[in-house]
Scaffold this active site. Structure first.
Site, PDB file in Angstrom:
ATOM      1  N   SER A   1       0.823  -1.223   0.000  1.00 10.98           N
ATOM      2  CA  SER A   1       0.000   0.000   0.000  1.00 10.98           C
ATOM      3  C   SER A   1       0.847   1.258   0.000  1.00 10.98           C
ATOM      4  O   SER A   1       0.467   2.282   0.571  1.00 10.98           O
ATOM      5  CB  SER A   1      -0.945  -0.003   1.212  1.00 10.98           C
TER       6      SER A   1
ATOM      7  N   ALA B   1       3.384   2.902  -5.211  1.00 11.03           N
ATOM      8  CA  ALA B   1       3.240   2.057  -6.411  1.00 11.03           C
ATOM      9  C   ALA B   1       1.939   1.271  -6.373  1.00 11.03           C
ATOM     10  O   ALA B   1       1.172   1.264  -7.346  1.00 11.03           O
ATOM     11  CB  ALA B   1       4.437   1.102  -6.524  1.00 11.03           C
TER      12      ALA B   1
ATOM     13  N   THR C   1       6.964   4.698   1.395  1.00 13.60           N
ATOM     14  CA  THR C   1       6.482   5.975   0.862  1.00 13.60           C
ATOM     15  C   THR C   1       6.235   6.975   1.980  1.00 13.60           C
ATOM     16  O   THR C   1       6.622   8.146   1.894  1.00 13.60           O
ATOM     17  CB  THR C   1       5.173   5.763   0.069  1.00 13.60           C
TER      18      THR C   1
ATOM     19  N   ALA D   1       9.343   8.814   3.182  1.00 14.61           N
ATOM     20  CA  ALA D   1      10.158   9.603   2.246  1.00 14.61           C
ATOM     21  C   ALA D   1      10.011  11.082   2.579  1.00 14.61           C
ATOM     22  O   ALA D   1       8.910  11.569   2.815  1.00 14.61           O
ATOM     23  CB  ALA D   1       9.713   9.333   0.813  1.00 14.61           C
ATOM     24  N   GLN D   2      11.116  11.811   2.603  1.00 13.80           N
ATOM     25  CA  GLN D   2      11.082  13.186   3.085  1.00 13.80           C
ATOM     26  C   GLN D   2      11.314  14.216   1.987  1.00 13.80           C
ATOM     27  O   GLN D   2      10.520  15.122   1.779  1.00 13.80           O
ATOM     28  CB  GLN D   2      12.146  13.364   4.185  1.00 13.80           C
ATOM     29  N   GLY D   3      12.425  14.093   1.270  1.00 13.79           N
ATOM     30  CA  GLY D   3      12.915  15.194   0.438  1.00 13.79           C
ATOM     31  C   GLY D   3      11.989  15.668  -0.651  1.00 13.79           C
ATOM     32  O   GLY D   3      11.709  16.856  -0.768  1.00 13.79           O
ATOM     33  N   GLY D   4      11.496  14.768  -1.493  1.00 12.50           N
ATOM     34  CA  GLY D   4      10.610  15.201  -2.568  1.00 12.50           C
ATOM     35  C   GLY D   4      10.705  14.311  -3.788  1.00 12.50           C
ATOM     36  O   GLY D   4      11.317  13.244  -3.769  1.00 12.50           O
TER      37      GLY D   4
ATOM     38  N   ASP E   1       9.445  -9.364   1.885  1.00 15.76           N
ATOM     39  CA  ASP E   1       8.506 -10.482   1.701  1.00 15.76           C
ATOM     40  C   ASP E   1       8.212 -10.750   0.229  1.00 15.76           C
ATOM     41  O   ASP E   1       8.175 -11.899  -0.214  1.00 15.76           O
ATOM     42  CB  ASP E   1       7.166 -10.188   2.397  1.00 15.76           C
TER      43      ASP E   1
ATOM     44  N   ARG F   1      23.881   9.842  -4.083  1.00 16.09           N
ATOM     45  CA  ARG F   1      23.836   9.215  -2.761  1.00 16.09           C
ATOM     46  C   ARG F   1      24.930   8.170  -2.546  1.00 16.09           C
ATOM     47  O   ARG F   1      25.516   8.092  -1.469  1.00 16.09           O
ATOM     48  CB  ARG F   1      22.463   8.563  -2.541  1.00 16.09           C
TER      49      ARG F   1
END
Length: 376
Positions: free
Chosen positions: A60, A63, A90, A93-96, A260, A336
């Site tokens: 969930s 995607a 999801t 996730a912070q940056g954008g 999984d 990164r």
């Protein structure tokens, strides 16, 4: 991961589960650790514990939810998630999200930045699709109700992050993933064709041989609140189950990221590819350096967004020596993997536990607006 398994399309009229009964599941290798759980699966299935959908979506995050919304136009959809619906990578996730939305930027520039950051190992066709369609996907999210930061000129505020030659990061402060997840979940819950099954742990894909092809018929799950095994029969099954960060001692991934889906695909004899490409986020909060240590261990490390470096943050070792220019001319704005290796090299050479990321030279008021999670 690429899973080369055919979808179950039209083999059985009216969703009759007959082909499952005719399949010989014993022909597939079963490792010892999963035998007992699968025995529970077989013995527990009875009565109304089998559900039928046109589409089964495992996961969930962005995607799975975006796919569910699209295919709901064509049939019924089950979204299967092992915790609460919002609990996904999801959400953390912070940056954008990068997209070409500035007149001085170009899709070609975005493509080139991506290929260079990927060490020329990227699938160029995929890169071009993502970079070309990015702006439209952002507009779709806004139409669904996602709220992103705007500048004083009224346009979307575009930040810059590592590996990018232009400002093209659309963001919602430093909680972008949470906002995207919120908007997608609201849209999913309003859609009458989508049904959410939370606290359902996917156990195994249901497969059958069709000549030389392996056909996926659905998935067996465990309702972790009732301990009941629920079988989902579907024409199409999508694995969108996220990554496997929790297999590492330290990760910024949430507790649900245990790989999984990859394991299920492997057991179903899917082709698993690109497993060597595990991305390590360069910066997370080092508890060892805090003046007051946490009273209990974190389930996942607190991620320090790439936007801190994009906004001018500088990396120092404990002797206050800036070190990233030693590794790459782009310094803190290198991709990164370059920054992560630079930090790792410093820690090993100097036998230190952490490095320092300094953004104190930027106005505190500005940091509080753009990086509220990191300024509190």
């Amino acid at each position: 991961m690429e899973a080369h398994i055919k979808s179950f399309r039209g083999m059985v009229p009216d969703y009759c589960p007959g082909p499952i009964q005719r399949c010989n599941f014993s022909q597939y290798p079963i490792n010892e650790n999963s035998k007992s759980l699968r025995a529970v699966t077989v013995s527990s299935l009875r009565g109304d514990s089998t559900k039928f959908f046109d589409f089964a979506v495992i996961g969930s995050g962005v995607a799975g939810l975006r796919y569910a919304l699209e295919v709901a136009k064509h049939g019924s959809v089950a979204v299967i998630t092992k915790a609460e619906p919002h609990e996904s990578n999801t959400n953390y996730a912070q940056g954008g999200v990068s997209a070409v939305l500035c007149p001085s930027d170009s899709v070609e520039s975005h493509v080139q930045d991506t290929i260079v950051a990927g060490a020329y190992l990227c699938d160029e066709e995929t890169v071009r699709v993502v970079c070309t369609e990015g702006p439209e996907r952002i507009r779709e999210l806004i139409a669904m109700g996602a709220s992103f930061d705007h500048g004083e000129d009224g346009n979307l505020h575009l930040a810059r992050e590592g590996g990018h030659s232009h400002h093209r990061i659309v963001h919602a402060a430093d909680m972008t993933g949470r906002e995207i997840e919120r908007a997608l979940l609201e849209a999913v819950l309003k859609d009458p064709n989508i049904f959410m099954f939370e606290h359902h742990l996917a156990i195994d894909l249901l497969t059958c041989q069709d000549g030389s092809d392996t056909v996926c018929l659905g998935v067996d799950t465990l309702n972790t609140e009732t301990q009941e095994v629920i079988r989902f029969i579907s024409k199409v099954t999508l694995l969108a189950s996220g990554g496997a960060g929790q297999i590492y001692p330290t990760t910024t991934n949430p507790p649900v990221a245990t790989g999984d889906g990859i394991a299920m695909a492997h057991r179903a004899q899917a082709v698993i590819s690109n497993m060597e490409f595990v991305q390590f986020h360069p910066t997370a909060l080092a508890d060892e350096g805090l003046p007051a240590k946490p009273t209990k261990a974190r389930e996942n490390a607190f991620l320090i967004t790439e936007a801190v470096r994009g906004d001018g943050g500088i990396l120092y070792n404990l002797d206050m020596e800036r070190f990233m220019p030693l590794y790459d001319e782009r310094a803190e704005l290198a991709p990164r993997d370059v920054v992560a290796r630079g930090i790792d090299d410093q820690l090993k050479k100097r036998n230190e536990k952490y490095v320092l990321l300094d953004i104190s030279h930027k106005p505190r008021e500005k940091n509080s607006l753009t990086l509220p999670q990191h300024s509190s």
